[in-house]
Motif scaffolding. Structure first.
Motif: not given
Length: 179
Positions: A25-46
């Motif tokens: 759960x910790x690993x998944x949370x970190x990956x989701x957090x990082x992926x969400x940040x990349x997508x949000x700042x790269x593609x302005x999608x959230x």
């Protein structure tokens, strides 16, 4: 005592499995957090769902990992004299804390959280955020986590009593005083 020790080993094994879930759960949370940040700042999608799943996973990490921390005897102790005690003294302090604090508190918390979970499950309550998730999986972590800590507390009581009866070997930290 043999039956109780077998039950304690079964509880340990069960909490090992929940500890693995907490670790992932910790690993998944970190990956989701990082992926969400990349997508949000790269593609302005959230999506709020991505933010909420992070705290759902964090709830799983904390609530399912707590019993494993207790099992491994890695929990925080704020005790001025515990570190100076040896074998029997530490075991008696542990037993006192487990019997008079952990078991009653976890029992009350389980008693209070179970109806809350049932209410969320029956209502199908959703997050009020746009794109939010259903709430009951996160709320399930409360009674499940409290139940697992309660079971592990009972297992620790059995193991400490068995140690006092010379029927169970425990970690060396009970054998030598803190320097």
């Amino acid at each position: 005592m043999d039956i109780l020790l077998t039950l304690a080993r079964w509880i340990d094994h069960l909490n090992d499995r929940f500890g693995i879930i907490a670790k992932y759960a910790v690993i998944a949370s970190c990956l989701i957090s990082a992926g969400n940040a990349v997508i949000r700042y790269s593609f302005n999608i959230s999506s709020n769902a991505w933010l909420e799943i992070q705290w759902y996973l964090f709830a799983a990490c904390v609530m399912l990992g707590a019993s494993q921390v207790l099992r491994l005897n890695e929990h925080v102790r704020v005790d001025l004299f515990y570190g100076r005690l040896t074998g029997h003294g530490k075991v008696y302090v542990d037993l006192f804390g487990l019997i008079f604090f952990l078991v009653p508190v976890m029992s009350v918390m389980l008693w209070l959280s179970w109806p809350l979970f049932l209410q969320k499950l029956a209502s199908g309550e959703m997050s009020s955020n746009a794109g939010g998730l259903v709430r009951w999986p996160a709320v399930l972590m409360l009674p499940l986590g409290f139940a697992m800590v309660l079971l592990q507390g009972l297992a620790e009581i059995v193991k400490r009593i068995a140690w006092l009866m010379h029927r169970y070997e425990m970690d060396i930290h009970y054998e030598r005083p803190l320097q």
